[in-house]
Structures are given as C-alpha cells and as structure tokens.
Design a protein around this motif. Structure first.
Motif, PDB file in Angstrom:
ATOM      1  N   LEU A  51      82.370  -3.005  23.177  1.00 16.96           N
ATOM      2  CA  LEU A  51      81.013  -2.463  23.268  1.00 16.96           C
ATOM      3  C   LEU A  51      80.021  -3.226  22.392  1.00 16.96           C
ATOM      4  CD1 LEU A  51      81.942   1.316  23.316  1.00 16.96           C
ATOM      5  CD2 LEU A  51      80.915   0.013  25.203  1.00 16.96           C
ATOM      6  N   LEU A  52      80.494  -3.740  21.273  1.00 16.33           N
ATOM      7  CA  LEU A  52      79.619  -4.496  20.368  1.00 16.33           C
ATOM      8  C   LEU A  52      79.684  -5.997  20.655  1.00 16.33           C
ATOM      9  CD1 LEU A  52      80.229  -2.655  16.967  1.00 16.33           C
ATOM     10  CD2 LEU A  52      78.515  -2.189  18.734  1.00 16.33           C
ATOM     11  N   ARG A  53      80.344  -6.358  21.740  1.00 19.48           N
ATOM     12  CA  ARG A  53      80.458  -7.750  22.206  1.00 19.48           C
ATOM     13  C   ARG A  53      81.009  -8.672  21.118  1.00 19.48           C
ATOM     14  NH1 ARG A  53      75.590  -5.938  24.583  1.00 19.48           N
ATOM     15  NH2 ARG A  53      75.792  -5.838  26.836  1.00 19.48           N
TER      16      ARG A  53
ATOM     17  N   GLU B 104      75.607  -3.981  13.353  1.00 21.77           N
ATOM     18  CA  GLU B 104      75.738  -3.822  14.806  1.00 21.77           C
ATOM     19  C   GLU B 104      76.226  -2.420  15.164  1.00 21.77           C
ATOM     20  OE1 GLU B 104      74.923  -5.529  18.425  1.00 21.77           O
ATOM     21  OE2 GLU B 104      74.712  -6.531  16.502  1.00 21.77           O
TER      22      GLU B 104
ATOM     23  N   GLU C 174      73.353   0.014  14.855  1.00 23.02           N
ATOM     24  CA  GLU C 174      72.394  -0.169  15.949  1.00 23.02           C
ATOM     25  C   GLU C 174      72.915   0.415  17.263  1.00 23.02           C
ATOM     26  OE1 GLU C 174      71.460  -4.335  16.075  1.00 23.02           O
ATOM     27  OE2 GLU C 174      70.246  -4.215  14.238  1.00 23.02           O
ATOM     28  N   ASN C 175      74.237   0.517  17.387  1.00 21.52           N
ATOM     29  CA  ASN C 175      74.855   1.040  18.608  1.00 21.52           C
ATOM     30  C   ASN C 175      75.674   2.290  18.315  1.00 21.52           C
ATOM     31  OD1 ASN C 175      74.294  -1.137  20.748  1.00 21.52           O
ATOM     32  ND2 ASN C 175      74.967  -2.295  18.963  1.00 21.52           N
TER      33      ASN C 175
ATOM     34  N   ASP D 131      75.217   5.335  19.043  1.00 17.28           N
ATOM     35  CA  ASP D 131      75.399   6.217  20.194  1.00 17.28           C
ATOM     36  C   ASP D 131      76.620   5.812  21.017  1.00 17.28           C
ATOM     37  OD1 ASP D 131      74.015   3.872  20.936  1.00 17.28           O
ATOM     38  OD2 ASP D 131      73.096   4.844  22.671  1.00 17.28           O
ATOM     39  N   LEU D 132      76.846   4.511  21.171  1.00 13.38           N
ATOM     40  CA  LEU D 132      78.012   4.040  21.926  1.00 13.38           C
ATOM     41  C   LEU D 132      79.311   4.352  21.189  1.00 13.38           C
ATOM     42  CD1 LEU D 132      76.738   0.551  23.153  1.00 13.38           C
ATOM     43  CD2 LEU D 132      76.733   2.719  24.395  1.00 13.38           C
TER      44      LEU D 132
ATOM     45  N   ALA E 139      80.280   2.485  28.716  1.00 12.14           N
ATOM     46  CA  ALA E 139      79.267   1.600  29.282  1.00 12.14           C
ATOM     47  C   ALA E 139      78.683   2.183  30.564  1.00 12.14           C
ATOM     48  CB  ALA E 139      79.864   0.220  29.554  1.00 12.14           C
TER      49      ALA E 139
ATOM     50  N   SER F   6      76.305   4.921  29.586  1.00 10.11           N
ATOM     51  CA  SER F   6      75.095   4.475  28.900  1.00 10.11           C
ATOM     52  C   SER F   6      74.150   3.715  29.810  1.00 10.11           C
ATOM     53  CB  SER F   6      75.451   3.615  27.689  1.00 10.11           C
ATOM     54  OG  SER F   6      76.064   2.428  28.093  1.00 10.11           O
TER      55      SER F   6
ATOM     56  N   THR G  14      69.102   7.294  22.555  1.00  4.04           N
ATOM     57  CA  THR G  14      68.714   5.897  22.760  1.00  4.04           C
ATOM     58  C   THR G  14      68.325   5.653  24.207  1.00  4.04           C
ATOM     59  OG1 THR G  14      70.242   5.257  21.014  1.00  4.04           O
ATOM     60  CG2 THR G  14      69.471   3.513  22.460  1.00  4.04           C
ATOM     61  N   GLN G  15      69.122   6.214  25.131  1.00  5.80           N
ATOM     62  CA  GLN G  15      68.806   6.052  26.555  1.00  5.80           C
ATOM     63  C   GLN G  15      67.469   6.719  26.885  1.00  5.80           C
ATOM     64  OE1 GLN G  15      72.364   7.986  27.843  1.00  5.80           O
ATOM     65  NE2 GLN G  15      73.109   6.120  28.824  1.00  5.80           N
TER      66      GLN G  15
END
Length: 192
Positions: free
Chosen positions: A117-119, A126, A129-130, A132-133, A160, A163, A176-177
């Motif tokens: 999810l954080l690539r 990171e 910042e993410n 919610d994921l 994914a 989201s 966030t969405q």
C-alpha cells in the motif's frame, strides 16, 4: 438448518474460544510512540494501561535485531511477534496459548500489505500520510480478535479497492476519500 440468535451467539463464542486470535496489533515509531494500534482484548482496559504496555514491549524489544526476520518473545504471559523496518516497529500480540507460527503469519501479512500500500516506502512519514489505508488494513486482517486474512496481497487488494471507490456516498468513504471527493467537486465548480 435454521439458526436462532442463541445458536449464532454460541457459534461466535465457540469460534472466539477455539479459533486463533490476536490481542492487539501495534505499529509504533522508532521512539515507541503510536502510529496505528488496535486492541481486541480487555487485558488493557484503559488508555493508560495500553500506553504502558506499548512502552514496555518497545523497551524490551528495541535492542533486538528484528530487521531481517520476525522475532518472537514471551512477555507478561503474552506471545509477541515483531519486526522492524526503517523507523517503524510492527507488533502482534497473542495469548500464551496461541500458535507462534499463526501470529508470525499475521505479522507478515500486515507487513506485506503495508509495504504494498505504501509502494515500498515503509517509513513513519509515509505511514502517517496514509494512515487511513493502514487502519483499513487492520480491519481486513482481524475483526474482534479473530483472524480473517493473512495474505498481504489480498489484504492490500481489498484496501485498495475500498479506497478507490470515489463514487460511493460520502458517509461510506474514509475521511481522506471524502476530502478528495469534496476537493474535486469544488475544483470543478470553480473552473466552470
């Protein structure tokens, strides 16, 4: 075969008692502070008790080398499986009778899903910042302490797909969405 409400409660109670379970999932930073945590057990009834437990396990594990493989330890009658990457510390806690391999599989699934999810940029900045994921990820892995999924690819795929559904009603979107959708609508209305 018809079930009554009483039967379903028995089934849930039976599964809760016989299925592998998790007491908590913790994602802490390099200083032992919370990034994302979920508790599924009443072993820590107050927020102070939870924070004390987090500080305790962080202090007991911070000097270990859990960067290449997950480590397993027993602390306060709990099995704790943990792994570190950059400035993040991943922990899974189970009861003393839980299977360490199952807990390690849960940890690996969580770790893999976060990485996807954080690539590959698995660090505190990171992660925040993410957030919610990551929280959705926790919800896909465990529900009420019962392990639902351990495959990191499946977990990341579910998160994914949830989201990316910008067409969903605002009440069903993450914060966030919802903000992204609102920003998009505002931009379109200003450009008209």
């Amino acid at each position: 075969m018809a079930f009554t409400i009483t039967d379903r409660r028995f089934e849930f109670r039976f599964c809760k008692e016989s299925c592998p379970s998790v007491k908590n999932i913790l994602l802490l930073d390099a200083e032992g502070k919370r990034v994302a945590v979920k508790y599924y057990s009443d072993d820590w009834p107050t927020n102070n008790a939870k924070e004390a437990f987090e500080k305790f396990i962080f202090a007991k594990t911070q000097k270990t080398n859990a960067r290449t493989e997950a480590e397993i330890t027993m602390l306060e009658n709990n099995i704790i499986v943990y792994k570190f990457v950059q400035d993040l510390h991943f922990f899974i806690t189970g009861g003393e009778d839980e299977n360490e391999l199952i807990l390690a599989t849960v940890l690996q699934g969580f770790f893999d899903a976060v990485g996807l999810l954080l690539r590959g940029n698995v660090d505190k900045k990171e992660a925040l910042e993410n957030l919610d994921l990551i929280l959705l990820c926790l919800d896909e892995i465990v529900d009420g302490g019962i392990i639902l999924e351990t495959d990191g690819t499946v977990i990341a795929g579910k998160v994914a797909s949830n989201s990316m559904d910008a067409g969903a009603p605002l009440s069903e979107q993450t914060l966030t969405q919802a903000l992204a959708t609102a920003r998009e609508h505002l931009t379109r209305s200003l450009l008209k």
